[in-house]
Design a protein around this motif. Structure first.
Motif, short mmCIF file in Angstrom:
data_model
loop_
_atom_site.label_atom_id
_atom_site.label_comp_id
_atom_site.label_asym_id
_atom_site.label_seq_id
_atom_site.Cartn_x
_atom_site.Cartn_y
_atom_site.Cartn_z
N ARG A 1 33.43 16.31 22.95
CA ARG A 1 34.28 15.60 21.99
C ARG A 1 34.14 16.13 20.57
O ARG A 1 34.96 15.85 19.72
CB ARG A 1 33.98 14.11 22.04
N GLY A 2 33.08 16.89 20.35
CA GLY A 2 32.90 17.50 19.03
C GLY A 2 33.50 18.89 18.95
O GLY A 2 33.33 19.58 17.94
N GLY A 3 34.19 19.31 20.02
CA GLY A 3 34.82 20.62 20.02
C GLY A 3 33.87 21.76 20.33
O GLY A 3 34.22 22.93 20.15
N ARG A 4 32.67 21.45 20.80
CA ARG A 4 31.68 22.49 21.14
C ARG A 4 31.88 22.94 22.57
O ARG A 4 32.10 22.12 23.46
CB ARG A 4 30.26 21.97 20.94
N SER A 5 31.77 24.24 22.81
CA SER A 5 31.89 24.79 24.16
C SER A 5 30.53 24.73 24.85
O SER A 5 29.56 25.33 24.39
CB SER A 5 32.39 26.24 24.12
N LEU A 6 30.48 23.99 25.95
CA LEU A 6 29.25 23.81 26.71
C LEU A 6 29.46 24.27 28.15
O LEU A 6 30.58 24.26 28.65
CB LEU A 6 28.82 22.34 26.70
N THR A 7 28.38 24.66 28.80
CA THR A 7 28.45 25.17 30.16
C THR A 7 27.32 24.58 31.00
O THR A 7 26.17 24.55 30.56
CB THR A 7 28.35 26.71 30.18
N LEU A 8 27.67 24.10 32.20
CA LEU A 8 26.63 23.70 33.16
C LEU A 8 25.84 24.95 33.53
O LEU A 8 26.41 25.99 33.83
CB LEU A 8 27.26 23.09 34.41
N ARG A 9 24.52 24.85 33.50
CA ARG A 9 23.70 26.05 33.66
C ARG A 9 23.96 26.71 35.03
O ARG A 9 23.86 26.05 36.07
CB ARG A 9 22.22 25.73 33.49
N PRO A 10 24.29 28.01 35.03
CA PRO A 10 24.49 28.72 36.29
C PRO A 10 23.22 29.34 36.83
O PRO A 10 23.18 29.80 37.97
CB PRO A 10 25.50 29.80 35.91
N GLU A 11 22.18 29.41 36.01
CA GLU A 11 20.88 29.96 36.40
C GLU A 11 19.85 29.43 35.42
O GLU A 11 20.19 28.80 34.42
CB GLU A 11 20.92 31.49 36.44
N GLY A 12 18.57 29.67 35.71
CA GLY A 12 17.52 29.01 34.93
C GLY A 12 16.84 29.85 33.87
O GLY A 12 16.21 29.31 32.96
N THR A 13 16.96 31.18 33.95
CA THR A 13 16.19 32.03 33.04
C THR A 13 16.64 31.88 31.60
O THR A 13 15.81 31.75 30.69
CB THR A 13 16.29 33.51 33.47
N ALA A 14 17.96 31.93 31.35
CA ALA A 14 18.46 31.86 29.98
C ALA A 14 18.02 30.57 29.30
O ALA A 14 17.60 30.58 28.13
CB ALA A 14 19.98 32.00 29.97
N SER A 15 18.09 29.44 30.01
CA SER A 15 17.67 28.17 29.43
C SER A 15 16.18 28.16 29.13
O SER A 15 15.73 27.65 28.10
CB SER A 15 18.01 27.02 30.38
N THR A 16 15.39 28.72 30.05
CA THR A 16 13.94 28.76 29.86
C THR A 16 13.58 29.63 28.66
O THR A 16 12.72 29.26 27.85
CB THR A 16 13.25 29.29 31.13
N VAL A 17 14.25 30.77 28.52
CA VAL A 17 13.99 31.65 27.38
C VAL A 17 14.44 30.99 26.08
O VAL A 17 13.77 31.10 25.04
CB VAL A 17 14.68 33.02 27.58
N ARG A 18 15.57 30.29 26.12
CA ARG A 18 16.02 29.56 24.92
C ARG A 18 14.97 28.56 24.47
O ARG A 18 14.63 28.44 23.28
CB ARG A 18 17.35 28.87 25.23
N SER A 19 14.40 27.83 25.44
CA SER A 19 13.35 26.86 25.12
C SER A 19 12.10 27.56 24.60
O SER A 19 11.45 27.08 23.66
CB SER A 19 13.01 26.03 26.36
N TYR A 20 11.77 28.70 25.19
CA TYR A 20 10.62 29.50 24.74
C TYR A 20 10.77 29.87 23.27
O TYR A 20 9.83 29.76 22.48
CB TYR A 20 10.52 30.74 25.62
N VAL A 21 11.97 30.30 22.89
CA VAL A 21 12.23 30.71 21.50
C VAL A 21 12.27 29.49 20.59
O VAL A 21 11.62 29.45 19.53
CB VAL A 21 13.55 31.50 21.41
N GLU A 22 13.03 28.47 20.98
CA GLU A 22 13.23 27.30 20.12
C GLU A 22 11.92 26.56 19.86
O GLU A 22 11.69 26.06 18.75
CB GLU A 22 14.26 26.36 20.76
#
Length: 426
Positions: free
Chosen positions: A71-92
């Motif tokens: 609703r805020g106009g942001r493009s979101l995606t249901l995760r298709p795999e786990g590595t990218a999310s895990t690395v994002r958390s590692y960095v953040e």
């Protein structure tokens, strides 16, 4: 209106969920032995994370992602795999600054890809994956591979085949990339549209094409192993040495190409060799992804991991006729006779359960004979019988359904006998 489950998804009913719980617990226990810690990331992320982390040229990003605008106009995606999310958390979360590197993580959770549903491949599926970030030691490559192999072996699967390859470092990959372009370019018009687009962007992905896999240029394509520099060769040889020291058999396949853009150096797949498993024989895949952390905004950090489908695992177990030792019985079934015993049942059940006893009772107003049948259907080890006489004596009848023996005991002694029986079974 009749509602039906969305295509490519499944209901996991209680009988099957016990199998899921068993294999998930096996994953938790195994990761504990290897000192990997669980991470849980959101089921949706910014779309750009997967575009950058998984790669614009991959089928996942181009064709398979579930992307929506909030609703805020942001493009979101249901995760298709786990590595990218895990690395994002590692960095953040600045895990690169934690003491005790490398950071060793694992996850178990649902992923989503819009693809043609088939046996062992769903639109919503569950992945178990591990990621080790912070070390460029080839020994941790071997450790990650060993963990994946151990998971399958400890569940009893036979006919496993480990296939490994090296995709080389940046220099090696660039040299191989140029050779591939030169090889395919004169006849690229004979390939599918996807391959034509990949030629300049990521020609290595052409080797992973399912449509053109029988084209004669595929077999004659230059091998990455011919373009490995001395450093990449030494790295790959060390990985093989460590695997051999663990007595883990493997095959080197120069044609092995992982489907995601972030892989380099070590790449591997574990396959199952046997009849009845269908066209999909790969159980899991993974590899090294030095450079992915930087791509997602972190410092230069090496990493390696794998991910596997639990659906595909369970299908393999079923195909090989492997029955997992899941618990399908209860410790006791409480049978009540009379209104007063019925009123006492909830408090009695609560006490039994607080003592760790798995117990159930009748909630359908059944006669005594039907209650005994219900106990049999639930594979109860004992029945506890409570009637007016037992209430008056402040006792309960404990019947061992395996031996047929029964005795009138105090509740505390009945609890003790059931718990001792449970310990004996363990």
């Amino acid at each position: 209106m009749n509602f039906k489950i969305p295509r490519g998804t499944q209901d996991i009913l209680p009988e099957s969920s016990a199998l899921w719980q068993y294999v998930e617990q096996k994953a938790h226990d195994l990761c504990r032995r290897y000192n990997y810690k669980e991470i849980r990331t959101p089921m949706f992320e910014q779309t750009e994370l997967f575009q950058r982390g998984v790669g614009d040229t991959t089928d996942i990003v181009q064709k398979e992602m579930y992307t929506f605008e909030d609703r805020g106009g942001r493009s979101l995606t249901l995760r298709p795999e786990g590595t990218a999310s895990t690395v994002r958390s590692y960095v953040e979360n600045k895990m690169f600054g934690w003491a005790g590197q490398p950071v060793k993580l694992y996850y178990i959770g649902p992923m989503f890809r819009y693809e043609r549903p088939q046996s062992g491949r769903m639109r919503q599926f569950v992945q178990f994956g591990v990621e080790a970030m912070g070390s460029d030691d080839p020994a941790i490559d071997a450790e990650v591979i060993a963990l994946a192999m151990s998971f399958y072996q400890e569940l009893g699967l036979k006919g496993l085949k480990l296939v490994i390859n090296s995709l080389g470092d940046k220099e090696s990959r660039n040299n191989h990339r140029n050779a591939l372009i030169e090889h395919f370019k004169p006849r690229i018009s004979e390939f599918c549209g996807d391959c034509q687009q990949r030629l300049e962007k990521n020609p290595l992905r052409i080797l992973d094409c399912k449509k053109d896999r029988d084209h004669e240029l595929m077999n004659s394509a230059p091998s990455i192993l011919e373009y490995l520099n001395d450093e990449s060769k030494a790295y790959f040889e060390n990985v093989q040495t460590y695997l051999s020291s663990m007595n883990i058999p493997f095959e080197v396949d120069p044609g092995l190409v992982r489907g995601l853009d972030y892989y380099n150096n070590t790449a591997f797949e574990i396959m199952i060799d046997g009849e009845g498993f269908g066209a999909i024989t790969t159980l899991t895949g993974g590899g090294r992804y030095n450079g992915l952390v930087e791509e997602i905004g972190g410092p230069e950090t090496p990493g390696i991991g794998f991910a596997l489908s639990l659906e595909r695992l369970l299908m393999a177990l079923e195909t090989q006729g492997i029955a997992l030792p899941v618990e399908s019985s209860i410790d006791a079934y409480l049978i009540t006779m009379g209104d007063e015993a019925k009123r006492k049942a909830p408090g009695l059940l609560h006490k039994l359960r607080s003592e760790g006893i798995v117990v159930d009772t009748d909630y359908m107003g059944k006669k005594m004979k039907a209650q005994f049948k219900a106990a049999d259907r639930q594979n109860a080890s004992f029945t506890l019988i409570l009637g007016d006489e037992e209430l008056a004596q402040q006792t309960i009848v404990l019947k061992d359904l395996n031996t047929g023996e029964q005795e009138n005991l105090s509740l505390d002694k009945a609890i003790l006998k059931i718990t001792e029986s449970k310990r004996g079974e363990e």
